[in-house]
Scaffold this active site. Structure first.
Site, PDB file in Angstrom:
ATOM      1  N   ASP A   1       0.821  -1.218   0.000  1.00  0.00           N
ATOM      2  CA  ASP A   1       0.000   0.000   0.000  1.00  0.00           C
ATOM      3  C   ASP A   1       0.855   1.268   0.000  1.00  0.00           C
ATOM      4  O   ASP A   1       0.630   2.186   0.799  1.00  0.00           O
ATOM      5  CB  ASP A   1      -0.927   0.016   1.232  1.00  0.00           C
ATOM      6  CG  ASP A   1      -1.770  -1.252   1.351  1.00  0.00           C
ATOM      7  OD1 ASP A   1      -2.131  -1.805   0.309  1.00  0.00           O
ATOM      8  OD2 ASP A   1      -2.059  -1.676   2.486  1.00  0.00           O
TER       9      ASP A   1
ATOM     10  N   GLU B   1     -11.183   0.519  -4.086  1.00  0.00           N
ATOM     11  CA  GLU B   1     -10.537   0.976  -2.843  1.00  0.00           C
ATOM     12  C   GLU B   1      -9.255   1.723  -3.191  1.00  0.00           C
ATOM     13  O   GLU B   1      -8.946   1.934  -4.358  1.00  0.00           O
ATOM     14  CB  GLU B   1     -10.247  -0.218  -1.927  1.00  0.00           C
ATOM     15  CG  GLU B   1      -9.366  -1.270  -2.574  1.00  0.00           C
ATOM     16  CD  GLU B   1      -9.319  -2.574  -1.806  1.00  0.00           C
ATOM     17  OE1 GLU B   1     -10.108  -2.749  -0.858  1.00  0.00           O
ATOM     18  OE2 GLU B   1      -8.496  -3.432  -2.149  1.00  0.00           O
TER      19      GLU B   1
END
Ligand code: 6LW
Length: 521
Positions: free
Chosen positions: A22, A178
């Site tokens: 991420d 997302e």
């Protein structure tokens, strides 16, 4: 922690190997900063610095005080801190993330990204993971999150301003929109997201619009990046952030995995941070080849300091790459108690309180009866083949070296007085695999990851873990060769990767030094 890409015509991808998922990146002048998720480990949100987008050195952790990062006992593996966003605005750095096991969405700020970072501002009104921050020309702060939803916020108080609304749900049929990031580029607002889930179907999609809240028009070429359905050596590609290189060219940082041991294979290092070139066509970004050998960028490479092989625990403070479970066991992890040694104390300082059930990850099965956990201090495994060694003095206690994927998946070699043991935990099975007599006193324990001995055997997995002890004459006695599949994400599930470190499971155990070295070619 600095990666060690090759120089010359190509550089090695991932640019930050090991469990560093991420990624979110920002540029300030000639400097680049990048943050990653950290889940159940403390400190949280590692912060990296680079001057060339290729070599990254860890300079700190954004959440390194217990007041900033509350991970209660029983925080499940792959709970804790999810995807962060890092931005620079109004003379300071802003890092926003979600603690799914505690405070929910929170943001911290710093003028120096190495720290100190502020106490957290909580954002109870932001109802989604993967929060992003973007400021428009009027100074309004837009917080966009997984779903994809958006709400204006006051980033100084955490209050939401106005109603939250859905702004895009990604490509029809693709699950899990997302990881949004919102950018204003040449007067147009771009909303980039991940979709398809963080496994093999992962991808990156983008939309654009006239204002930060849309309306958004999807890119006809979506997904602009995915390796789904291919046998590409880098899989699960997605969760990206955009940045400009020193020459104004565009680049993407993203997460991907490197399965080993065939197709579909097993990945053991977690989701790693990769770099890919980006060009623009008709006002849309086009992602160039994402490969393990990336063509070297056209600017001078400027490597930063790397992590030395040996930590001899001479310094009072631990280097930023050392991580513990849920909290730093302050009383049970010191470099001062025995000068020049790291001391881990299991009693009263265990990272999970005895009596707490071990909570499973996802569908890993029902919660189990309590098992006291050891005091643990480790670092991410960053190389497919590597070796860790530690001079361990059990001093009447019990502890040693552990390779850990999570509570239910780990291998260990440990010393107790006069004996060394290899232990394996695979799911609900706990096995003492081998024991070996040694003289009383300090002993060098070793764990090594190696290619399977017979790559043509379809039953071989990603690697084999060799655990054992170094004899007084320096020779290595291998006590066990264990299957690496059990310490892979394909078997264990979850969002993390392997962490290798030292532990004490009973009493006080001292470590004079810890070595970690790559054995990759
Ligand atoms: C991250 C989210 C995700 O916040 O995994 O599968 C979470 N999707 O984008 C943890 O990395």
């Amino acid at each position: 922690m600095s990666s060690t890409p090759r120089t010359g015509d190509t550089v090695a991808n991932p640019v930050i190997p090991g469990f560093h998922p991420d990624p979110s990146v920002c540029r300030v002048g000639d400097d680049y900063y990048l943050v990653c998720s950290s889940f159940e480990y403390f400190p949280g949100v590692p912060v990296f610095h680079s001057r060339d987008l290729v070599h990254w050195t860890q300079i700190g952790n954004a959440l390194d005080r217990p007041e900033q990062l509350r991970l209660p006992p029983g925080t499940r593996p792959s709970g804790g801190v999810y995807a962060p966003t890092l931005r620079h605005h109004d003379g300071r750095f802003w890092m926003i993330t979600t603690n799914v096991s505690g405070d929910g969405n929170l943001l911290v700020t710093a003028t120096d990204p190495a720290g100190p970072w502020s106490d957290p501002v909580l954002l109870p009104g932001v109802e989604g993971i993967d929060p992003d921050l973007a400021w428009d020309e009027d100074g309004t702060c837009w917080c966009t999150y997984a779903g994809v939803g958006q709400v204006r916020i006051d980033p100084y108080t955490g209050r939401t301003l106005g109603e939250a609304r859905g702004i895009w749900s990604g490509t029809p049929g693709a699950k899990a929109p997302e990881a949004p990031h919102l950018y204003r580029i040449d007067g147009t607002w771009y909303l980039m997201i991940a979709e398809g889930g963080t496994e093999r179907g992962h991808g990156v999609a983008i939309a654009r619009g006239p204002a930060p809240d849309g309306p958004f028009e999807p890119c006809p070429a979506n997904p602009i990046l995915t390796h789904r359905g291919t046998d590409h050596p880098i899989q699960n590609t997605g969760h990206a952030d955009l940045v400009q290189g020193p020459d104004g060219s565009w680049w993407m940082v993203l997460l991907g995995v490197r399965p080993q041991g065939g197709t579909p294979g097993w990945h053991v290092l977690g989701r790693e941070t990769f770099l890919a070139p980006v060009t623009w066509q008709d006002g849309w970004p086009v992602v160039g080849a994402l490969s393990p050998e990336l063509p070297a960028p056209p600017w001078p490479l400027r490597p930063g300091p790397g992590v030395p092989v040996r930590d001899d625990f001479a310094a009072r403070d631990l280097a930023p790459h050392w991580i513990s479970l849920r909290h730093r066991p302050e009383e049970g992890c010191t470099t001062g108690e025995r000068p020049g040694w790291l001391t881990l104390r299991a009693d009263g300082a265990s990272p999970a309180e005895p009596g707490q059930p071990v909570q499973p990850t996802g569908d890993a099965g029902p919660a189990e009866p309590a098992e006291p956990e050891p005091a643990f201090l480790g670092r991410r495994q960053q190389h497919v083949s590597c070796r860790a060694r530690a001079l361990t003095d059990p001093a009447g206690g019990r502890g040693g070296l552990m390779v850990r994927l999570d509570e239910r998946h780990h291998y260990a070699v440990e010393a107790v007085s006069g004996e060394v043991r290899v232990l394996a935990r695979t799911g609900t099975l706990r096995t003492a695999v081998a024991t070996h007599p040694v003289p009383e006193g300090p002993v060098v324990l070793r764990v090594e990851t190696a290619a399977p001995r017979d790559r043509d055997d379809p039953r071989t997995g990603p690697d084999v873990l060799l655990l054992g002890v170094e004899e007084r004459d320096g020779s290595f006695t291998e006590l066990a060769a264990l299957d690496g599949r059990y310490l892979s994400t394909e078997v264990a599930g979850g969002f993390t990767g392997r962490v290798i470190g030292m532990y004490a499971s009973a009493g006080t155990v001292h470590f004079d030094w810890f070595d970690y070295e790559s054995l990759d070619d």
